[in-house]
Design a protein around this motif. Structure first.
Motif, PDB file in Angstrom:
ATOM      1  N   ALA A  12       0.647  -1.497   0.163  1.00  0.00           N
ATOM      2  CA  ALA A  12       0.219   0.070  -0.019  1.00  0.00           C
ATOM      3  C   ALA A  12       0.720   1.510   0.094  1.00  0.00           C
ATOM      4  CB  ALA A  12      -0.317  -0.225   1.144  1.00  0.00           C
ATOM      5  N   GLN A  13       2.437   1.223  -0.027  1.00  0.00           N
ATOM      6  CA  GLN A  13       3.567   2.329   0.024  1.00  0.00           C
ATOM      7  C   GLN A  13       3.312   3.321  -0.724  1.00  0.00           C
ATOM      8  OE1 GLN A  13       6.886   1.470   2.653  1.00  0.00           O
ATOM      9  NE2 GLN A  13       7.535   2.743   0.152  1.00  0.00           N
ATOM     10  N   ASP A  14       3.596   2.248  -1.823  1.00  0.00           N
ATOM     11  CA  ASP A  14       4.022   3.293  -3.167  1.00  0.00           C
ATOM     12  C   ASP A  14       2.748   3.511  -4.075  1.00  0.00           C
ATOM     13  OD1 ASP A  14       6.924   2.749  -2.231  1.00  0.00           O
ATOM     14  OD2 ASP A  14       6.581   0.820  -2.649  1.00  0.00           O
ATOM     15  N   TRP A  15       2.935   4.203  -5.524  1.00  0.00           N
ATOM     16  CA  TRP A  15       2.461   4.157  -5.921  1.00  0.00           C
ATOM     17  C   TRP A  15       1.916   3.379  -6.976  1.00  0.00           C
ATOM     18  CZ3 TRP A  15       6.984   6.886  -5.152  1.00  0.00           C
ATOM     19  CH2 TRP A  15       7.788   6.337  -5.912  1.00  0.00           C
ATOM     20  N   GLY A  18      -2.287   2.388  -7.745  1.00  0.00           N
ATOM     21  CA  GLY A  18      -2.778   3.629  -8.639  1.00  0.00           C
ATOM     22  C   GLY A  18      -2.410   3.499 -10.021  1.00  0.00           C
TER      23      GLY A  18
ATOM     24  N   HIS B 179      -4.455   7.715  13.507  1.00  0.00           N
ATOM     25  CA  HIS B 179      -3.035   7.260  12.985  1.00  0.00           C
ATOM     26  C   HIS B 179      -1.923   8.501  13.341  1.00  0.00           C
ATOM     27  CE1 HIS B 179      -0.747   6.824   8.724  1.00  0.00           C
ATOM     28  NE2 HIS B 179      -1.134   7.694   8.697  1.00  0.00           N
ATOM     29  N   PHE B 180      -2.256   8.945  13.017  1.00  0.00           N
ATOM     30  CA  PHE B 180      -1.482  10.385  13.813  1.00  0.00           C
ATOM     31  C   PHE B 180      -0.915  10.548  14.769  1.00  0.00           C
ATOM     32  CE2 PHE B 180      -4.111  11.943   9.781  1.00  0.00           C
ATOM     33  CZ  PHE B 180      -3.337  12.243   8.857  1.00  0.00           C
TER      34      PHE B 180
ATOM     35  N   GLY C  11      -3.530   6.922   5.998  1.00  0.00           N
ATOM     36  CA  GLY C  11      -3.208   6.151   6.696  1.00  0.00           C
ATOM     37  C   GLY C  11      -4.432   5.015   6.063  1.00  0.00           C
ATOM     38  N   THR C  37      -1.787   6.727  -3.193  1.00  0.00           N
ATOM     39  CA  THR C  37      -1.501   5.491  -2.077  1.00  0.00           C
ATOM     40  C   THR C  37      -2.616   6.992  -0.608  1.00  0.00           C
ATOM     41  OG1 THR C  37       0.198   4.982  -0.527  1.00  0.00           O
ATOM     42  CG2 THR C  37       1.060   7.334  -2.047  1.00  0.00           C
ATOM     43  N   HIS C  38      -1.795   6.228   0.389  1.00  0.00           N
ATOM     44  CA  HIS C  38      -2.018   7.280   1.817  1.00  0.00           C
ATOM     45  C   HIS C  38      -1.771   5.995   2.612  1.00  0.00           C
ATOM     46  CE1 HIS C  38      -6.427   8.278  -0.224  1.00  0.00           C
ATOM     47  NE2 HIS C  38      -6.187   6.968  -0.486  1.00  0.00           N
ATOM     48  N   GLU C  39       0.243   6.437   2.528  1.00  0.00           N
ATOM     49  CA  GLU C  39       1.262   5.188   3.329  1.00  0.00           C
ATOM     50  C   GLU C  39       2.008   6.916   3.025  1.00  0.00           C
ATOM     51  OE1 GLU C  39       0.562   3.512   5.619  1.00  0.00           O
ATOM     52  OE2 GLU C  39      -1.597   3.044   4.285  1.00  0.00           O
TER      53      GLU C  39
END
Lengths: 259, 259, 259
Positions: A12-15, A18, B179-180, C11, C37-39
């Motif tokens: 989920a971290q990268d692009w 998407g 999350h923050f 997140g 992404t939301h990470e």
């Protein structure tokens, strides 16, 4: 139907995921894209195959299933599209499609070689974006599979660990540990049509007494085996993680005995 | 409107959420499915109720909200659909819908018993896929709620921890850590309409001096309380995690004093 | 086209992203919303800018790209919308849009000040929901950018770390570590058009011998540099994490030498 599913180890971290969706929407703005999961462990083709195999049949007919667990990206490994009676499948030909395909009637297998259906520039490291996404999008627009490249006779099949059955004992193994810590075995639910107190389940030398219909059929903190939603016997602990409590691992041997 | 939202504790690792979406699209190909979150802690009904309660009203009228935090899946616990003035809600009747429903005008509550609107085979471990998803999809297609099963008079309500107010002191607690690392309290923003220097906020014995409009109103690393986006006072640390810096936990007592 | 992309540091745990989507769908039920992404690490504007910069061009013309990495939310920082030849961009004016914009022909920049296009109540802590989502949704419905607020002459640009080139040596740095542990450098792929054995790559004092076309061109466990899918040289280890094996960090110096 314009549904495309994605099963990858991209996280989920990268692009990356998407970006694949952007490519699809550029070719078919009407596509509905569904993530199956992107948390397949890096390069774990077998777990990718399991995830796709457990989910593909719940999608509408005509869905294009894309699986990209592809440690050989950029090398000479083949990329394929497969048409079955109900679905299309797209991915590297490394076995990641094989558990799903085992349950389908195969109509055609083609190598992905026609660059007309790729992005103009194809990298050597991200075929998910440059090849698999555009090919899947073109399939949802009705491009016939035979146009994608030359036919193949078969596809790479991963070994499925069939349970070993003797008269009173069936020996299987744990093939997946889920988010809840439930352990999915390779023992099909239909072995349990005669579930009753005369059967017990053991993990290694430890006997799990109960095969029940649902988790809360045992007290909190107690282990239980239930017919699982993926079609296989699952080992759980009510209100806890069976993986942690029972220290289960992939490949742990599970034995079902008729007393 | 054909919007369905999903709030679950299923996580991202497995194929569970994707499979639910496949089932929905098989019944209503025009459905738009939105994930609220799938990271509710396992079996934490209350946090699921909070997440749904904080988000449901930002969706268009007619949206079908599905919440599946369901440790009792497969047991005798009831499953329900609720029609309110603006929305539909679908889930187990264990309280997970109750914080959202508390803010809505209830028009009908029905048990989910009509198998016509379920998948053909219903597992005992994955009602998200076999019952809740198909029911939600049928609701978006206009199936009247009364066809889903017999009416219920009410639904399970979780206890909402109301703040305790005396003349010069309001005592509340932390109900969510985001999350923050921001800590959401149960002190409604409207208590702060008269925010000024005469008020202070304490956590345990520690006094947080500032109630401000936004995070950067205090220097980096400093704590601040702000009226939060969920309608409640939030405790934050500018450019850091309040949960870590102030060692906040769910249930930590928060006291607001008028000097 | 009604595509909106989201790039945030919100997140997966909370209801924040889902809520933004609810707001969008309330304004434009036909919008297709894609998560980039939301990470993004909390408050890491630069990484947000990188993620958007590496992905935006793979989306169809007219896509509205929303980026919310916004530590200054609620403060006096400006919010902007930018129209380029191919896209719209919406976000805080803190640089998060700047790497993407550097590759686009700018047509207009406007401050977001017209409250008509915001939610009725605007919080000081969640402009992603209250300002950026509704503005993006209105843009997909054809609202002209000039209606959003007064024009701006420019926008905040983050410094891009250009590689330093001398006769036989090009010195760059690592700008991103991905989910697989691959390290993306700031050395553009086109420097490698003459890739051959006469070049070597060093990280600090350690020489990486191979610049190859794909990961599996070296044995398992061995390091390799490849032209990456984001347009820059990537350092990888076949079947492992380069970040772990080679102890790479953001900012680590990478030197390419022509022997």
């Amino acid at each position: 139907v314009h549904v495309i599913t994605l099963t990858t180890d991209f996280g989920a971290q990268d692009w990356f995921v998407g970006t694949m969706k952007g490519v699809v929407l550029g070719i078919n703005p009407c596509a509905t894209i569904v993530d199956i999961t992107h948390e397949i462990p890096t390069g774990d083709i077998r777990t990718g195959a399991l995830a796709l195999g457990a989910s593909f049949r719940f999608f509408p007919k005509g869905t294009v299933h894309v699986a990209v667990v592809d440690p050989g990206v950029g090398s000479a490994r083949t990329a394929i599209a497969v048409q079955t009676k109900n679905y299309f499948f797209v991915g590297p030909d490394n076995g990641v499609l094989s558990f799903a395909l085992a349950g389908e009637k195969i109509k055609a297998v083609h190598r992905l070689e026609n660059k007309k259906f790729f992005l103009k520039e194809v990298s050597h490291t991200f075929h998910g974006r440059d090849i698999f996404s555009p090919v899947a999008a073109h399939l949802t627009r009705g491009v016939p599979i035979r146009k994608l490249g030359p036919p193949e006779k078969g596809y790479v099949k991963l070994h499925w660990p069939a349970p070993k059955q003797t008269d009173r004992v069936i020996q299987g193994e744990i093939i997946y540990l889920d988010h809840f810590g439930n352990a999915i075995t390779n023992l099909p639910n239909h072995l349990l049509t005669r579930v009753d107190a005369t059967r017990s389940l053991s993990i290694g030398r430890k006997t799990l007494c109960s095969i029940k219909a649902f988790y809360q059929a045992v007290p909190k903190g107690k282990p239980v085996a239930v017919p699982g939603s993926a079609g296989f016997l699952e080992i759980a602990v009510n209100d806890d993680s069976a993986a942690k409590v029972l220290r289960l691992k992939l490949g742990s041997v599970v034995t079902m005995t008729v007393r």
